[in-house]
Design a protein around this motif. Structure first.
Motif, PDB file in Angstrom:
ATOM      1  N   CYS A  25      12.666 -27.116  59.944  1.00  0.00           N
ATOM      2  CA  CYS A  25      12.338 -27.741  61.230  1.00  0.00           C
ATOM      3  C   CYS A  25      14.210 -26.685  61.385  1.00  0.00           C
ATOM      4  N   SER A  68      16.467 -29.972  62.195  1.00  0.00           N
ATOM      5  CA  SER A  68      16.928 -30.722  61.395  1.00  0.00           C
ATOM      6  C   SER A  68      17.979 -29.524  59.824  1.00  0.00           C
ATOM      7  N   SER A 121      13.769 -35.004  65.277  1.00  0.00           N
ATOM      8  CA  SER A 121      14.554 -34.236  65.805  1.00  0.00           C
ATOM      9  C   SER A 121      14.934 -33.409  67.101  1.00  0.00           C
ATOM     10  N   TRP A 136      17.216 -34.429  70.315  1.00  0.00           N
ATOM     11  CA  TRP A 136      17.790 -33.753  70.949  1.00  0.00           C
ATOM     12  C   TRP A 136      18.021 -34.022  72.278  1.00  0.00           C
TER      13      TRP A 136
END
Length: 371
Positions: free
Chosen positions: A11, A14, A34, A38
């Motif tokens: 990712c 991350s 993740s 955000w």
């Protein structure tokens, strides 16, 4: 030697191997957890390209990449190091097993976590082999005397909860009581993980009621919200936001003392706290607690002036809920300049902010002559 995963499997946020890759409208792929964080923080641009995103971005599962990661993991696992069979790992967790000492249990749990974290196929295999019951028994035995074992067991349960088919099964097998125990007596990192587990289980609608019915679940999350630090507080707020979409849980959160804690956090700039207040403001008990908080209006005015778009959206909603049924709060809001702030927000590109601002203007205008 450790397997070198292709960079495309990681990712961009991350930098970890993705367990649930999803595609944004910008064309870039991220791990779901993740990119959701955000977006939940109010960001509406792609983290990589910085291109603008819709107000409610779609997250499209990247099934092809997920399959590639899963197949790569399976193909690579034998090359890492000799690993015990699934049944061997699970049997080591049984109290009746000759190898069920704490060190061997901890080793087995860490093996299971390393394999299950990024591999949905492995999660299905060990679930079919009875992993949920075995890990729950281990967690129950470790709750008060072995913090390392408690956290390792909870990590495996969280891995299993990533699969939708397991979320209801975990709750049905009694996971909630053990997660609550970890929320109450775990280490700071374990308490944060337990709150994350509550969020994972609570995304299934039927689980929201079951979790709320546990006499200590909501209260334990409020305690972590009040006493925790950093990640623990954030995870507790996220769990409450997930669970309090169920009406009865709103009342439970209010009775557990959530409102003053959330208002203090909102005043300190914790945006998720404002979002939870937005939910609690929809129930009578929540509005009553907010009216009793000294400085309630001032806290939300600071959010309107300095918060991100989600914070502003929910602050407007809370003010409208409370001012609509409390003359004193309405007059205070007018005196604090909320009407003028709303006039500037009516044309906001975020349609929800514009609608909430328009609705609050209508509510506050009836108090103008009283100021």
């Amino acid at each position: 030697m450790a397997t070198q995963f292709p960079e495309d499997f990681k990712c961009p946020i991350s930098l970890e191997i993705m367990s649930d890759p999803v595609i944004l409208s910008s064309g870039h792929t991220f791990d779901r957890s993740s990119i959701q964080r955000w977006l939940d923080s109010g960001n509406r641009t792609c983290p990589i390209s910085q291109l603008p995103l819709p107000q409610h971005p779609s997250l499209i599962p990247n099934h092809a990449l997920r399959s590639l990661i899963s197949n790569f993991t399976l193909a690579s696992s034998p090359k890492l190091q000799p690993c015990p069979s699934n049944q061997t790992l699970l049997s080591a967790l049984s109290p009746s097993s000759p190898s069920s000492s704490s060190p061997s249990q901890l080793d087995s749990l860490r093996h299971l976590h390393a394999l299950a974290k990024h591999n949905p196929n492995f999660r299905r295999e060990i679930t079919d082999s009875g992993a949920i019951s075995a890990v729950l028994r281990c967690l129950a035995a470790a709750s008060y005397h072995d913090k390392a074992l408690q956290e390792a067991a909870l990590a495996v349960l969280f891995d299993l909860s990533l699969d939708d088919d397991n979320k209801v099964g975990l709750v049905a097998e009694g996971a909630v009581a053990h997660v609550v125990a970890a929320l109450r007596n775990g280490t700071p990192s374990c308490r944060a993980l337990a709150a994350t587990m509550m969020t994972s289980l609570g995304v299934v609608e039927v689980n929201k009621a079951t979790i709320g019915d546990d006499p200590g679940a909501i209260q334990a999350l409020v305690c972590l919200l009040r006493d925790g630090k950093g990640r623990g507080r954030r995870e507790a707020a996220t769990a409450l936001y997930t669970l309090c979409s169920f009406p009865e849980n709103k009342r439970r959160a209010v009775e557990s003392g959530a409102v003053p804690v959330l208002l203090e956090l909102a005043g300190s700039g914790v945006e998720r706290a404002v979002e939870v207040l937005g939910l609690l403001g929809k129930c009578k008990e929540g509005r009553g607690e907010m009216r009793r908080f000294d400085g309630f209006v001032e806290v939300l005015v600071r959010v309107l002036k300095k918060g991100n778009s989600r914070g502003v959206e929910h602050a407007l909603s809370v003010l409208n809920s409370v001012c609509g049924c409390c003359e004193k709060m309405g007059i205070d809001a007018v005196k604090e300049g909320v009407l003028e702030i709303c006039l500037g927000l009516v044309g906001d590109e975020n349609l929800k902010i514009g609608r909430n601002a328009s609705s609050l203007i209508q509510t506050l205008r009836r108090y103008q002559s009283m100021c």
